[in-house]
Design a protein around this motif. Structure first.
Motif, short mmCIF file in Angstrom:
data_model
loop_
_atom_site.label_atom_id
_atom_site.label_comp_id
_atom_site.label_asym_id
_atom_site.label_seq_id
_atom_site.Cartn_x
_atom_site.Cartn_y
_atom_site.Cartn_z
N TRP A 1 -6.92 2.56 -12.06
CA TRP A 1 -7.41 2.13 -10.75
C TRP A 1 -8.91 2.35 -10.70
O TRP A 1 -9.42 3.29 -11.31
N GLU B 1 -10.88 1.63 -5.13
CA GLU B 1 -9.51 1.37 -4.69
C GLU B 1 -8.78 2.66 -4.33
O GLU B 1 -8.03 2.72 -3.36
N ASP C 1 1.66 1.93 -3.42
CA ASP C 1 0.48 2.45 -4.11
C ASP C 1 0.40 3.96 -3.99
O ASP C 1 0.02 4.66 -4.93
N ARG D 1 -2.81 -3.14 -7.53
CA ARG D 1 -2.34 -2.93 -6.16
C ARG D 1 -1.01 -3.64 -5.94
O ARG D 1 -0.85 -4.81 -6.28
N ARG E 1 0.83 -1.20 0.00
CA ARG E 1 0.00 0.00 0.00
C ARG E 1 0.87 1.26 0.00
O ARG E 1 0.52 2.28 -0.58
#
Lengths: 320, 279
Positions: B91, B95, A202, A261, A199
């Motif tokens: 995305w 998300e 991300d 992700r 994350r």
């Protein structure tokens, strides 16, 4: 983790396992008993392990470069990092000889790492944060380093020249099993560092200020990712020489199957990179039938059209 | 609570932009910051969010210097949306919004479960129809709402929003300002930059102006003072219109900007009620 992500990871793992099994068993000479077992353990296993770790490492390296530089065309070879590593490794061969094991390998590895890091640092300074300049500079640096490496071959002994040729083509050596395992350390570290905190990676896709305000140490994560990507590329070059297109294509394939992700993309890139190189190794053995297949040629032969398809696909989608 | 105490700031090699700006946003308050282009609104917001260090003065978050908070602890207290936010292509909206939960992955966990916060912003900002759409298929206004939703999922007592309404249509602007008022009633402090000097005031929110002198001035009470401050800040004349008990201000095309005034009267003499600089 979502159903699709689990499914994609399972598929990538199956690909890696399948190609590993194929690389171990396909095209074995028709021998039985002790000799076959010896070939399996002392040739096929170290080769397959090397391909697994180097391919996985290149997949990870490409993913991190593409993310940090916000450019889907980034990869250690395009960026000149691998070129710098290769040049340094060839120079080390010239001065230190071809000893594959022990000190020679370590010194060549160190030279490749320093070459890669210096190239990246120099290009980043020149480009001043402009991704296009960085990519163009990387292409130029790669060409210059390739010419430089070829120039060095003038002074090589025939034995060194044979070695450097395989190195420039890209090959999978059969080193003692300890060496690929040793180079597995940066791979494992990268997986351990970025998988549970995918994350954090991300957030690098947001505006820098927004990522900072969401709690990410943007500069530190970016620096760490660049360093690891370079170490992984240098490790790959040290062992196998130039293996084009693995780091470029694999992250795209991972995104295509596993989504966006990074907690999934990181392991998927490793597994698919491993599968890609293992498949190239197996193809080399089946097609060429030689002991030392020019694996780099196969990765480029397959990687280039795959990448073109992806490129055309994405540019078509952008049209109104 | 967000507080700026005599903040000065200059970018390297440039003139001083902020010259002793003071501002306090208490819990339960929405403060809209207006001012001309280049006056330093975004800079002031970045300083308030701890993303930029002032040359002099200090920025406080809940009474403590903002730079003394750890990155994650600060992210649990204050959320920020940039003027040009990035919504990662390919995305899905859900998300992206979920990225706002990042600081709560570290101890202590968020007071409210993620699923509840997600559902709340989805309803509040009307994102249900685009929830599973990809970001590269969104309009500018939709993308702006997605970035705002990401910040709201962070569930912080303080919000700093740089022009959150710049791409929104009129109905969505109403939704935004109403939502901000509701969030304030829950005890949050909200600081936003805006080019609309009326909308926030129609919702009972405080308007402050950053003028060319690099200081923050509150909107005064009297009509005459308000008109004078607006003219001084923006360099054009304003006309008032009263709406639901609030004095709203609109730039006057026949006002005191000489170039505009000449073009306008010229157009009229040609015989038609054309706009400024009419063709």
């Amino acid at each position: 983790m979502r159903a699709r992500e689990r499914w994609a990871l399972g598929l990538a793992a199956a690909c890696a396992a399948g190609t590993f099994a194929a690389a171990m068993t396909l095209g074995l000479p028709g021998t039985t008993g002790g000799l076959a077992a010896r070939i399996l353990w002392s040739v096929r296993l170290p080769e397959a392990l090397t391909a697994l770790i180097v391919g996985g490492g290149l997949g990870l390296s490409g993913l991190l470069f593409q993310l940090v530089l916000r450019n889907p065309l980034a990869d250690p070879y395009v960026l000149g990092v691998a070129g710098g590593s290769t040049f340094a490794a060839v120079a080390a061969t010239l001065f230190l000889g071809t000893a594959a094991a022990g000190g020679g390998m370590a010194l060549r590895g160190a030279a490749a790492l320093v070459g890669g890091l210096l190239t990246l640092a120099g290009l980043m300074k020149l480009a001043g944060g402009k991704p296009e300049t960085l990519l163009l500079g990387g292409v130029v640096a790669n060409t210059a380093f390739a010419a430089g490496a070829r120039m060095l071959t003038v002074w090589l002994s025939p034995e060194q020249l044979a070695y450097v040729t395989t190195f420039l083509v890209g090959f999978i050596p059969t080193p003692p099993a300890a060496i690929p395992l040793l180079l597995g350390i940066p791979c494992l570290y990268t997986l351990a560092r970025f998988m549970p905190r995918g994350r954090g990676l991300d957030l690098l896709l947001l505006a820098d200020d927004e990522a900072r305000a969401t709690g990410l140490e943007v500069e530190r994560v970016r620096r760490e990712a660049l360093l690891l990507a370079t170490v992984l590329a240098a490790a790959a070059v040290t062992l196998c020489g130039m293996l084009g297109f693995v780091g470029l294509v694999v992250p795209h394939l991972a995104r295509l199957t596993a989504g966006r992700r990074h907690r999934v993309l990181v392991p998927a890139s490793f597994l698919l990179g491993a599968a890609f190189l293992l498949a190239a190794l197996t193809a080399g053995k089946l097609v060429g039938g030689s002991w030392l297949a020019p694996v780099g040629v196969y990765t480029s032969l397959v990687g280039a059209p795959v990448f073109l398809v992806l490129l055309v696909r994405s540019s078509r989608r952008e049209l109104p | 609570m967000i507080e700026l105490r005599s903040v000065h700031f200059a970018y390297p090699g440039a003139q001083r932009l902020l010259r002793g700006a003071n501002l306090v946003i208490r819990p339960g308050e929405v403060v809209a910051l207006a001012g001309p282009n280049g006056a330093g609104k975004s800079t002031l917001l970045r300083i308030a969010a701890g993303l930029l260090a002032p040359s002099e003065g200090e920025a406080l978050l809940d009474g403590r210097p903002v730079e003394s908070w750890s990155r994650v602890a600060r992210a649990k207290q204050l959320a920020y949306v940039a003027q040009s936010p990035k919504t990662p292509e390919e995305w899905r909206v859900s998300e992206i919004v979920e990225l706002g939960d990042y600081p709560h992955r570290e101890q202590p966990p968020a007071p409210r479960p993620l699923a509840i916060r997600l559902e709340e912003v989805r309803t509040r900002l009307g994102l249900a129809t685009v929830w599973e759409r990809r970001a590269d298929s969104l309009s500018g206004g939709e993308a702006q709402k997605v970035s705002l939703a990401r910040a709201l999922v962070q569930d912080t007592p303080n919000l700093v929003l740089d022009e959150p309404a710049s791409h929104l249509d009129l109905a969505n602007q109403m939704v935004l300002f109403r939502s901000l008022s509701e969030l304030a009633t829950q005890g949050r402090s909200v600081l936003l930059a805006t080019h609309d000097v009326n909308l926030s005031r129609l919702f009972g929110q405080r308007l402050v102006l950053l003028n060319g002198e690099g200081i923050v001035k509150p909107m005064p009470e009297g009509a005459e003072e308000q008109g004078r401050l607006l003219r001084q800040a923006f360099g054009v004349a304003f006309r008032p219109v009263e709406l639901s008990g609030t004095l709203c201000w609109f730039p006057d095309p026949r006002g005191e900007n000489p170039a505009e005034a000449t073009a306008y009267s010229g157009a009229r003499e040609d015989g038609g009620p054309k706009g400024p600089g009419g063709r």
